[in-house]
Design an enzyme around this catalytic site. Sequence first.
Site, short mmCIF file in Angstrom:
data_model
loop_
_atom_site.label_atom_id
_atom_site.label_comp_id
_atom_site.label_asym_id
_atom_site.label_seq_id
_atom_site.Cartn_x
_atom_site.Cartn_y
_atom_site.Cartn_z
CB SER A 1 27.69 63.59 -28.92
OG SER A 1 27.18 64.86 -29.20
CE LYS B 1 24.78 66.73 -26.23
NZ LYS B 1 25.57 65.53 -26.46
#
Lengths: 163, 165
Positions: A38, A86
């Site tokens: 990701s 993230k």
Amino acid sequence: MLVGRRPRTTLLRIFVLAVASFLVFNFVLLPIRVVGISMEPTYHDRSINCVNHLAYLSHEPKRGEVVSIRLSEPRWFARPKEMFMKRIIAVPGENVSFHEGHAYINGQLLDEPYLKLPCDWEHAPMQCGPDQYYVVGDNRSMPFADHTQGRVERSRILGKVLL
Amino acid sequence: MKIALRIALLAVIAGAGFWLWTVWFPSPQMIVLKKISSLAATASLNAGDGNITRAAKVSNFIGYFSTDAEIVCDVPELGAHTLSGRDEIRQMAAGVFTQMTSLKVQFLDAVAHVGADKESARVSCTARVSANDSKDFGVQELNFQFKKIDGDWLITRAETVKTLQ
């Protein structure tokens, strides 16, 4: 075994080094291994990195910074075994939306030079609360629903990814 | 030197005594954390486990839940599901344990909070699950509610938590 001319000093040095390493790698720089795609292409699957646990003692997280987020409640003297990694794209009070694969903050196009993979996301505006940050990965080539992202409370942000 | 040795010996004896005390008289917090750990072991399957082992595991798995237990699962990969009562949980467990070749479940970073009445507890943890000997795994934040029923700590509710909203 080689212990030098002064074994006591050597032992003391080993002890100090062990204690210092324990303190540094448990409370200051948390070693992590990236698992998953990701954050591609910025961070690759199975790569090694560190989280600076003290990064946000003097200031609050900023847009563009890559952070680690804990999934469970904090425990004294124990660092989490699992964390999300993230990038922050919106800070408290801001509005996030996606149109034709681009992120918009309060209606303004967000410049994201770190994005290298194609994206076609469409999503209506989402409002960050007074204590919430919007975090998302750099790899947005998968459908919006399949990508773990969203608003996270400040208390869950553990630190800033170092490298 | 003698005094230092005596102090060190006393400290060791005190430490061993404390450890024994916690083994013989574990706190509710320790009991529920141990339950969570053994639940993960029960929910895990080895590729070599036969049908009898798997059936026994289903039976053991059910034993962790109260008769009116609820499992609330809301994850993007599986959608939103609620299982109510042991029968529905048994069906789900039997289905999973039959279909999977192997399953590795771990409940990490578990934190337990025992209620003031000492009869209920909440455990927050991160589940790490990998299936069929895959190196890839999924992580999910979970909350468990425990209740002391007839002297045994049983799960009355297990639910997924949306870490990112």
